[in-house]
Design a protein around this motif. Structure first.
Motif, short mmCIF file in Angstrom:
data_model
loop_
_atom_site.label_atom_id
_atom_site.label_comp_id
_atom_site.label_asym_id
_atom_site.label_seq_id
_atom_site.Cartn_x
_atom_site.Cartn_y
_atom_site.Cartn_z
N GLU A 175 43.42 37.02 36.89
CA GLU A 175 42.56 36.28 37.83
C GLU A 175 41.23 36.99 38.02
O GLU A 175 40.18 36.35 38.08
N LEU A 176 41.26 38.31 38.11
CA LEU A 176 40.02 39.07 38.25
C LEU A 176 39.19 38.95 36.97
O LEU A 176 37.98 38.72 37.03
N ALA A 177 39.84 39.05 35.83
CA ALA A 177 39.13 38.92 34.55
C ALA A 177 38.51 37.55 34.42
O ALA A 177 37.39 37.40 33.89
N ALA A 178 39.18 36.51 34.94
CA ALA A 178 38.65 35.15 34.86
C ALA A 178 37.36 34.99 35.68
O ALA A 178 36.54 34.13 35.39
N ALA A 179 37.17 35.85 36.67
CA ALA A 179 35.96 35.78 37.50
C ALA A 179 34.77 36.47 36.85
O ALA A 179 33.64 36.35 37.33
N ALA A 180 35.01 37.18 35.74
CA ALA A 180 33.94 37.93 35.07
C ALA A 180 33.07 37.03 34.21
O ALA A 180 33.51 36.01 33.70
N ASP A 181 31.82 37.46 34.05
CA ASP A 181 30.90 36.74 33.16
C ASP A 181 31.24 37.02 31.70
O ASP A 181 31.14 36.13 30.85
N THR A 182 31.63 38.25 31.39
CA THR A 182 31.95 38.64 30.03
C THR A 182 33.25 39.44 30.07
O THR A 182 33.42 40.30 30.94
N VAL A 183 34.15 39.17 29.13
CA VAL A 183 35.43 39.86 29.06
C VAL A 183 35.60 40.43 27.66
O VAL A 183 35.41 39.72 26.67
N TYR A 184 35.95 41.71 27.59
CA TYR A 184 36.26 42.36 26.33
C TYR A 184 37.73 42.76 26.39
O TYR A 184 38.14 43.43 27.33
N GLN A 185 38.52 42.34 25.42
CA GLN A 185 39.93 42.70 25.39
C GLN A 185 40.14 43.78 24.35
O GLN A 185 39.65 43.66 23.22
#
Length: 110
Positions: free
Chosen positions: A99-109
């Motif tokens: 849920e926190l990652a979904a709020a980010a503008d950019t996500v790197y896994q």
């Protein structure tokens, strides 16, 4: 040299109302004088976010900022971090919280 903090914050006179507002938002109102050693893990997480906001940091690096938090506090911390990012703060987060990652503008896994 040993440094000891008598409480969570050592507020400057000019920002007492701002400090109160930030602590209210993270659910720690009235705890300004409590030693950090008496706080739970989740409360310490919220203090970390509150300190960054209080100091008006240009950058916030957070490692699992919502770990150990209940749903309500997780939502508050997420909102505080997204509000900080919207205000121009560079917020970098390492998290397993989808849920926190979904709020980010950019996500790197990784």
């Amino acid at each position: 040299m040993t440094l000891r903090a008598s409480g969570i914050f050592r507020p400057k006179a000019r920002t007492n109302s701002r400090l109160t507002d930030i602590l209210q938002t993270v659910g720690l109102a009235g705890r300004e004088s409590d030693p950090v050693s008496v706080l739970s893990g989740g409360e310490k997480q919220r203090v970390g976010v509150a300190r960054a906001l209080y100091k008006e940091a240009s950058y916030i690096f957070a490692d699992e900022p919502t770990a150990s938090l209940d749903a309500g506090n997780r939502s508050n911390v997420t909102r505080l971090l997204t509000d900080a990012a919207a205000a121009g703060v560079c917020v970098v987060i390492a998290t397993h919280d989808d849920e926190l990652a979904a709020a980010a503008d950019t996500v790197y896994q990784l």
